[in-house]
Motif scaffolding. Structure first.
Motif, PDB file in Angstrom:
ATOM      1  N   ALA A   1      -7.959   2.124   0.788  1.00 47.78           N
ATOM      2  CA  ALA A   1      -8.549   3.457   0.807  1.00 47.78           C
ATOM      3  C   ALA A   1      -7.714   4.443   1.617  1.00 47.78           C
ATOM      4  CB  ALA A   1      -9.968   3.400   1.356  1.00 47.78           C
ATOM      5  N   ALA A   2      -7.245   4.015   2.796  1.00 48.55           N
ATOM      6  CA  ALA A   2      -6.490   4.943   3.652  1.00 48.55           C
ATOM      7  C   ALA A   2      -5.665   4.153   4.655  1.00 48.55           C
ATOM      8  CB  ALA A   2      -7.431   5.905   4.374  1.00 48.55           C
ATOM      9  N   MET A   3      -4.672   4.830   5.228  1.00 48.81           N
ATOM     10  CA  MET A   3      -3.808   4.188   6.226  1.00 48.81           C
ATOM     11  C   MET A   3      -3.262   5.236   7.176  1.00 48.81           C
ATOM     12  SD  MET A   3      -0.759   3.133   3.584  1.00 48.81           S
ATOM     13  CE  MET A   3      -0.200   4.284   2.327  1.00 48.81           C
ATOM     14  N   GLY A   4      -2.796   4.769   8.336  1.00 48.26           N
ATOM     15  CA  GLY A   4      -2.223   5.665   9.322  1.00 48.26           C
ATOM     16  C   GLY A   4      -1.537   4.882  10.421  1.00 48.26           C
ATOM     17  N   SER A   5      -0.775   5.603  11.278  1.00 45.94           N
ATOM     18  CA  SER A   5       0.027   4.967  12.318  1.00 45.94           C
ATOM     19  C   SER A   5      -0.239   5.588  13.681  1.00 45.94           C
ATOM     20  CB  SER A   5       1.521   5.111  12.001  1.00 45.94           C
ATOM     21  OG  SER A   5       1.837   4.612  10.725  1.00 45.94           O
ATOM     22  N   LEU A   6       0.107   4.825  14.720  1.00 42.15           N
ATOM     23  CA  LEU A   6       0.049   5.297  16.092  1.00 42.15           C
ATOM     24  C   LEU A   6       1.296   4.800  16.815  1.00 42.15           C
ATOM     25  CD1 LEU A   6      -1.348   6.539  18.605  1.00 42.15           C
ATOM     26  CD2 LEU A   6      -2.540   4.351  18.893  1.00 42.15           C
ATOM     27  N   PHE A   7       2.169   5.726  17.191  1.00 40.98           N
ATOM     28  CA  PHE A   7       3.387   5.396  17.921  1.00 40.98           C
ATOM     29  C   PHE A   7       3.104   5.554  19.409  1.00 40.98           C
ATOM     30  CE2 PHE A   7       7.512   7.145  19.662  1.00 40.98           C
ATOM     31  CZ  PHE A   7       8.170   5.919  19.694  1.00 40.98           C
ATOM     32  N   LEU A   8       3.520   4.568  20.209  1.00 44.73           N
ATOM     33  CA  LEU A   8       3.224   4.565  21.635  1.00 44.73           C
ATOM     34  C   LEU A   8       4.499   4.579  22.463  1.00 44.73           C
ATOM     35  CD1 LEU A   8       0.482   1.774  21.619  1.00 44.73           C
ATOM     36  CD2 LEU A   8       0.102   4.246  21.671  1.00 44.73           C
ATOM     37  N   HIS A   9       4.447   5.345  23.551  1.00 43.97           N
ATOM     38  CA  HIS A   9       5.552   5.352  24.515  1.00 43.97           C
ATOM     39  C   HIS A   9       4.969   5.643  25.884  1.00 43.97           C
ATOM     40  CE1 HIS A   9       9.712   5.696  25.893  1.00 43.97           C
ATOM     41  NE2 HIS A   9       9.293   6.703  26.653  1.00 43.97           N
TER      42      HIS A   9
ATOM     43  N   TYR B   1       1.566   9.098  19.527  1.00 40.21           N
ATOM     44  CA  TYR B   1       1.826  10.076  18.460  1.00 40.21           C
ATOM     45  C   TYR B   1       1.159   9.563  17.184  1.00 40.21           C
ATOM     46  CZ  TYR B   1       4.518  13.975  16.485  1.00 40.21           C
ATOM     47  OH  TYR B   1       4.903  15.176  15.932  1.00 40.21           O
ATOM     48  N   ILE B   2       0.239  10.351  16.662  1.00 37.03           N
ATOM     49  CA  ILE B   2      -0.453  10.037  15.410  1.00 37.03           C
ATOM     50  C   ILE B   2       0.427  10.474  14.242  1.00 37.03           C
ATOM     51  CG2 ILE B   2      -2.392  10.691  13.940  1.00 37.03           C
ATOM     52  CD1 ILE B   2      -3.380   8.956  16.149  1.00 37.03           C
ATOM     53  N   ALA B   3       0.606   9.576  13.253  1.00 36.75           N
ATOM     54  CA  ALA B   3       1.495   9.908  12.129  1.00 36.75           C
ATOM     55  C   ALA B   3       1.084   9.139  10.877  1.00 36.75           C
ATOM     56  CB  ALA B   3       2.945   9.571  12.498  1.00 36.75           C
ATOM     57  N   ASN B   4       1.705   9.548   9.762  1.00 35.69           N
ATOM     58  CA  ASN B   4       1.647   8.809   8.491  1.00 35.69           C
ATOM     59  C   ASN B   4       0.242   8.669   7.916  1.00 35.69           C
ATOM     60  OD1 ASN B   4       4.472   8.350   8.785  1.00 35.69           O
ATOM     61  ND2 ASN B   4       4.030   6.575  10.083  1.00 35.69           N
ATOM     62  N   ASP B   5      -0.605   9.659   8.124  1.00 38.07           N
ATOM     63  CA  ASP B   5      -1.952   9.610   7.561  1.00 38.07           C
ATOM     64  C   ASP B   5      -1.898   9.756   6.041  1.00 38.07           C
ATOM     65  OD1 ASP B   5      -2.058  10.520  10.388  1.00 38.07           O
ATOM     66  OD2 ASP B   5      -4.212  10.451  10.040  1.00 38.07           O
ATOM     67  N   TYR B   6      -2.586   8.863   5.359  1.00 38.22           N
ATOM     68  CA  TYR B   6      -2.635   8.959   3.893  1.00 38.22           C
ATOM     69  C   TYR B   6      -3.945   8.351   3.395  1.00 38.22           C
ATOM     70  CZ  TYR B   6      -1.462   8.694  -1.048  1.00 38.22           C
ATOM     71  OH  TYR B   6      -1.473   8.856  -2.410  1.00 38.22           O
ATOM     72  N   THR B   7      -4.616   9.077   2.503  1.00 42.80           N
ATOM     73  CA  THR B   7      -5.817   8.573   1.845  1.00 42.80           C
ATOM     74  C   THR B   7      -5.572   8.534   0.347  1.00 42.80           C
ATOM     75  OG1 THR B   7      -7.242   9.536   3.558  1.00 42.80           O
ATOM     76  CG2 THR B   7      -8.287   8.914   1.487  1.00 42.80           C
ATOM     77  N   PHE B   8      -5.872   7.420  -0.267  1.00 41.80           N
ATOM     78  CA  PHE B   8      -5.712   7.318  -1.720  1.00 41.80           C
ATOM     79  C   PHE B   8      -6.706   8.245  -2.412  1.00 41.80           C
ATOM     80  CE2 PHE B   8      -3.820   3.423  -0.142  1.00 41.80           C
ATOM     81  CZ  PHE B   8      -2.658   3.354  -0.895  1.00 41.80           C
ATOM     82  N   GLU B   9      -6.256   8.812  -3.509  1.00 48.30           N
ATOM     83  CA  GLU B   9      -6.977   9.910  -4.156  1.00 48.30           C
ATOM     84  C   GLU B   9      -8.449   9.605  -4.423  1.00 48.30           C
ATOM     85  OE1 GLU B   9      -6.321  12.979  -7.926  1.00 48.30           O
ATOM     86  OE2 GLU B   9      -4.867  11.391  -7.521  1.00 48.30           O
TER      87      GLU B   9
ATOM     88  N   TRP C   1       0.844  -1.205   0.000  1.00 46.64           N
ATOM     89  CA  TRP C   1       0.000   0.000   0.000  1.00 46.64           C
ATOM     90  C   TRP C   1       0.873   1.247   0.000  1.00 46.64           C
ATOM     91  CZ3 TRP C   1      -5.122   0.196   3.185  1.00 46.64           C
ATOM     92  CH2 TRP C   1      -5.917  -0.923   2.892  1.00 46.64           C
ATOM     93  N   ILE C   2       1.915   1.227   0.826  1.00 48.56           N
ATOM     94  CA  ILE C   2       2.842   2.363   0.870  1.00 48.56           C
ATOM     95  C   ILE C   2       3.477   2.563  -0.503  1.00 48.56           C
ATOM     96  CG2 ILE C   2       4.960   3.269   1.906  1.00 48.56           C
ATOM     97  CD1 ILE C   2       4.277   1.652   4.426  1.00 48.56           C
ATOM     98  N   GLU C   3       3.887   1.462  -1.115  1.00 47.42           N
ATOM     99  CA  GLU C   3       4.483   1.510  -2.449  1.00 47.42           C
ATOM    100  C   GLU C   3       3.506   2.128  -3.450  1.00 47.42           C
ATOM    101  OE1 GLU C   3       7.124  -1.783  -4.600  1.00 47.42           O
ATOM    102  OE2 GLU C   3       5.007  -2.298  -4.626  1.00 47.42           O
ATOM    103  N   LEU C   4       2.245   1.719  -3.360  1.00 47.19           N
ATOM    104  CA  LEU C   4       1.210   2.242  -4.250  1.00 47.19           C
ATOM    105  C   LEU C   4       1.013   3.742  -4.046  1.00 47.19           C
ATOM    106  CD1 LEU C   4      -0.990   1.429  -6.338  1.00 47.19           C
ATOM    107  CD2 LEU C   4      -2.545   1.075  -4.405  1.00 47.19           C
ATOM    108  N   SER C   5       1.136   4.202  -2.800  1.00 47.48           N
ATOM    109  CA  SER C   5       0.937   5.620  -2.504  1.00 47.48           C
ATOM    110  C   SER C   5       2.051   6.486  -3.069  1.00 47.48           C
ATOM    111  CB  SER C   5       0.846   5.830  -0.986  1.00 47.48           C
ATOM    112  OG  SER C   5       2.117   5.710  -0.369  1.00 47.48           O
ATOM    113  N   LYS C   6       3.209   5.891  -3.318  1.00 45.93           N
ATOM    114  CA  LYS C   6       4.360   6.654  -3.797  1.00 45.93           C
ATOM    115  C   LYS C   6       4.450   6.702  -5.320  1.00 45.93           C
ATOM    116  CE  LYS C   6       7.049   6.134   0.403  1.00 45.93           C
ATOM    117  NZ  LYS C   6       6.964   7.562   0.734  1.00 45.93           N
ATOM    118  N   LYS C   7       3.535   6.044  -5.997  1.00 48.34           N
ATOM    119  CA  LYS C   7       3.365   6.175  -7.451  1.00 48.34           C
ATOM    120  C   LYS C   7       4.664   6.013  -8.234  1.00 48.34           C
ATOM    121  CE  LYS C   7      -0.640   9.196  -6.876  1.00 48.34           C
ATOM    122  NZ  LYS C   7      -1.240  10.529  -7.123  1.00 48.34           N
ATOM    123  N   GLY C   8       5.038   4.788  -8.476  1.00 44.04           N
ATOM    124  CA  GLY C   8       6.215   4.520  -9.302  1.00 44.04           C
ATOM    125  C   GLY C   8       7.400   3.991  -8.539  1.00 44.04           C
ATOM    126  N   VAL C   9       7.438   4.197  -7.232  1.00 46.08           N
ATOM    127  CA  VAL C   9       8.522   3.667  -6.401  1.00 46.08           C
ATOM    128  C   VAL C   9       8.302   2.173  -6.208  1.00 46.08           C
ATOM    129  CG1 VAL C   9       9.584   3.734  -4.118  1.00 46.08           C
ATOM    130  CG2 VAL C   9       8.883   5.853  -5.231  1.00 46.08           C
TER     131      VAL C   9
END
Length: 263
Positions: free
Chosen positions: A184-192, A197-205, A145-153
């Motif tokens: 459709a979409a993805m995101g991360s949650l880093f815990l300590h 910490y909410i990060a890496n939010d991405y929704t496909f166009e 999915w990450i690869e798909l979001s980067k379009k060509g990588v």
């Protein structure tokens, strides 16, 4: 929870953001494994990646301020390429700005850092969306999915093997949202500890404007609360869709930082 002073949130966010940067370096999907160094010189923290000296994110100076002005040239000597000065408002003075400007640095980007104090009984999970947490069995699919979001990588099997175990660790939760079985979409949650910490939010166009990120945000906050997390942080571009989503979810502004880079 009683509201704390602004300086508390600034200090905690700076600590969390540094830890997240180190995690991101370790899990980076790059051909050559990153060798991120964290150096402390005076009051400054130097992030340096010799494998990618041009990266703004992995070659930053944090905590630089008035006491370190006499050592500015020494700090710059640690880098092959001019670094990025990650400036928080507590360190930004006229003297600091003038010194950076005299060496060709200008403010090129800003981020809004935000926080929300969680109340477990008021935190609701997402509804009407299919959201799943990344596991050992779905980690490679998530990377695609990450690869798909980067379009060509394209990621090699070596890169995937090096990174995928980070994606389902207890301290780094990742989420996949599907619509009709499609990414459709993805995101991360880093815990300590009691912080997240909410990060890496991405929704496909094709799925933007349908509430995907709001749903992912609610799910992550719900999970964080159930895990005993008391405060969650994030960073967004001012005025962006993500900024609006965070405000709706109850996030407040902690501070605005500025990235100074060479012209």
């Amino acid at each position: 929870m009683n509201e704390r002073k602004p300086s508390y949130y600034l200090e905690q966010i700076e600590k969390m953001e540094l830890e997240l940067t180190q995690l991101n370096a370790s899990r980076s999907l790059v051909p050559v494994e990153r060798q991120l160094e964290v150096l402390r010189v005076g009051n400054s923290i130097l992030l340096r990646d010799r494998t990618d000296p041009a990266s703004m994110y992995y070659n930053r100076i944090k905590g630089f301020g008035l006491p370190d002005l006499p050592d500015l040239d020494k700090l710059l000597s640690y880098y092959q390429v001019s670094p990025c000065f990650d400036m928080t408002p507590d360190h930004m003075t006229a003297e600091v700005a003038r010194s950076l400007s005299d060496r060709g640095f200008i403010p090129v980007e800003q981020l809004v850092f935000m926080y929300v104090n969680l109340l477990k009984e008021k935190t609701e999970s997402a509804q009407n969306f299919h959201i799943e947490r990344v596991t050992e069995h779905t980690a490679e699919e998530f990377i695609r999915w990450i690869e798909l979001s980067k379009k060509g990588v394209q990621f090699t099997q070596e890169m995937i093997a090096r990174s995928k175990s980070y994606l389902y660790s207890p301290s780094f939760l990742n989420y996949m949202l599907r619509i009709d079985g499609e990414p459709a979409a993805m995101g991360s949650l880093f815990l300590h500890g009691e912080e997240g910490y909410i990060a890496n939010d991405y929704t496909f166009e094709a799925y933007r404007g349908r509430g995907c990120q709001g749903a992912l945000l609610r799910q992550r906050l719900s999970d964080a609360a159930s895990l005993g997390v008391k405060t969650v942080y994030t960073d967004v571009e001012f005025g962006s869709t993500s900024h609006g989503n965070m405000v709706k979810a109850g996030f407040k502004t902690a501070f605005l930082n500025t990235f100074w880079m060479k012209k």
